[in-house]
Design a protein around this motif. Structure first.
Motif, short mmCIF file in Angstrom:
data_model
loop_
_atom_site.label_atom_id
_atom_site.label_comp_id
_atom_site.label_asym_id
_atom_site.label_seq_id
_atom_site.Cartn_x
_atom_site.Cartn_y
_atom_site.Cartn_z
N LYS A 68 0.44 -1.14 -0.31
CA LYS A 68 0.12 0.04 0.03
C LYS A 68 1.06 1.08 -0.18
N LYS A 69 2.34 1.03 0.03
CA LYS A 69 3.25 2.07 -0.03
C LYS A 69 3.44 2.53 -1.58
N THR A 70 3.29 4.23 -1.25
CA THR A 70 3.78 5.20 -2.84
C THR A 70 5.37 5.22 -2.43
N VAL A 71 5.77 4.33 -3.36
CA VAL A 71 7.04 4.73 -4.12
C VAL A 71 7.26 5.60 -4.29
N PHE A 72 7.51 5.95 -5.92
CA PHE A 72 7.04 7.28 -6.65
C PHE A 72 6.23 7.45 -7.74
N LYS A 79 9.40 14.40 -24.34
CA LYS A 79 11.61 14.59 -24.59
C LYS A 79 11.20 13.31 -22.80
N PHE A 80 10.75 13.89 -22.08
CA PHE A 80 11.71 12.66 -21.06
C PHE A 80 10.37 12.24 -20.59
N ILE A 81 10.58 11.16 -19.48
CA ILE A 81 9.87 10.62 -18.46
C ILE A 81 9.97 11.10 -16.78
N LYS A 82 9.08 11.90 -16.05
CA LYS A 82 9.94 12.27 -14.97
C LYS A 82 9.52 12.15 -13.54
N THR A 83 10.31 11.44 -12.92
CA THR A 83 9.88 10.18 -11.79
C THR A 83 10.36 10.96 -10.63
N GLY A 84 8.62 11.06 -9.79
CA GLY A 84 9.29 12.12 -7.83
C GLY A 84 9.56 10.62 -6.88
N PHE A 85 10.31 10.83 -6.40
CA PHE A 85 10.34 10.14 -5.08
C PHE A 85 10.14 11.48 -3.64
N TYR A 86 9.57 11.15 -3.38
CA TYR A 86 9.45 11.94 -1.64
C TYR A 86 10.31 10.96 -0.35
N PHE A 87 11.35 12.21 0.23
CA PHE A 87 11.54 11.06 1.34
C PHE A 87 11.20 12.07 2.67
N THR A 88 11.25 11.74 3.72
CA THR A 88 11.47 12.62 4.83
C THR A 88 13.17 12.97 5.35
N LEU A 117 8.27 17.16 3.27
CA LEU A 117 8.58 15.84 1.93
C LEU A 117 9.89 16.80 1.73
N ILE A 118 10.97 15.47 1.11
CA ILE A 118 11.78 15.95 0.15
C ILE A 118 12.01 15.71 -1.32
N PRO A 119 11.48 16.39 -2.74
CA PRO A 119 11.22 15.63 -3.64
C PRO A 119 12.99 15.21 -3.88
N LEU A 120 12.70 14.10 -4.43
CA LEU A 120 13.45 13.69 -5.42
C LEU A 120 13.49 13.39 -7.38
N ILE A 121 13.91 14.68 -8.04
CA ILE A 121 13.15 14.39 -9.21
C ILE A 121 13.97 14.00 -10.14
N LEU A 122 13.66 13.21 -11.06
CA LEU A 122 14.95 12.72 -12.07
C LEU A 122 13.96 12.72 -13.25
N ALA A 131 19.62 2.47 -14.66
CA ALA A 131 20.72 1.69 -13.22
C ALA A 131 19.92 2.90 -11.98
N ASP A 132 19.67 4.48 -12.05
CA ASP A 132 20.03 5.29 -11.21
C ASP A 132 18.68 5.14 -10.21
N LEU A 133 17.59 5.07 -11.31
CA LEU A 133 15.65 4.54 -11.13
C LEU A 133 15.95 3.43 -9.98
N THR A 134 16.54 2.47 -10.43
CA THR A 134 16.59 1.12 -9.91
C THR A 134 17.37 1.06 -8.28
N GLU A 135 18.53 2.02 -8.20
CA GLU A 135 19.02 2.38 -6.83
C GLU A 135 17.91 2.88 -5.98
N ILE A 136 17.12 3.85 -6.36
CA ILE A 136 16.85 4.55 -5.71
C ILE A 136 15.11 4.05 -5.32
N ILE A 137 14.91 3.22 -6.20
CA ILE A 137 12.96 2.41 -5.52
C ILE A 137 13.92 1.49 -4.93
#
Length: 144
Positions: A68-72, A79-88, A117-122, A131-137
């Protein structure tokens, strides 16, 4: 890499983001990256994703969840796919221990908090960035 004046796509509520719509929006090369991303989400991490139209953002967003946890979050731009992660503040530090690009770490270090929350946007423009996305996931999924 930031694109000058990026344009968010998928802004019409009645146009659902099917594979045909997504391929037309992203173009063939980036659609291949998108399908690899879905493969990583589903096969490697056993996560689920759901596209929904959000009236507050006036756009389609894809929510990627584990149990039930939102990962991103994911959205489609010209021109790109934006992914957003949020951290405390408590979980922020673990990002700097990951084997990801220095550029991502620098950008995250300078990110302004949104509430608590602090956003980490790729902005993903090519397959190598997965590869970077996978590490963050992996990191985000490991958090309680």
């Amino acid at each position: 890499m930031k694109t000058e004046n990026p344009i968010q796509l998928l802004r019409e509520e009645e146009v659902k983001p099917t594979d045909i719509v997504l391929e037309a929006a992203l173009g063939k090369d980036l659609f291949v990256v998108y399908t690899k991303l879905l493969e990583i989400i589903c096969s490697e991490f056993q996560m689920e994703y759901e596209w929904r139209f959000y009236k507050d953002g006036k756009s389609w967003f894809c929510k990627v969840v584990y149990k039930k946890k939102t990962v991103f979050w994911l959205s489609i731009w010209a021109k790109f796919i934006k992914t957003g992660f949020y951290f405390t503040e408590k979980t922020r530090g673990g990002i700097y221990d990951l084997e990801i690009s220095t550029e991502i770490k620098e950008s995250f270090k300078n990110a302004d908090a949104i509430g608590k929350l602090i956003p980490l946007i790729l902005d993903i423009e090519k397959g190598e960035q997965l590869a970077d996305l996978t590490e963050i996931i992996k990191y985000k999924k490991s958090l309680k």
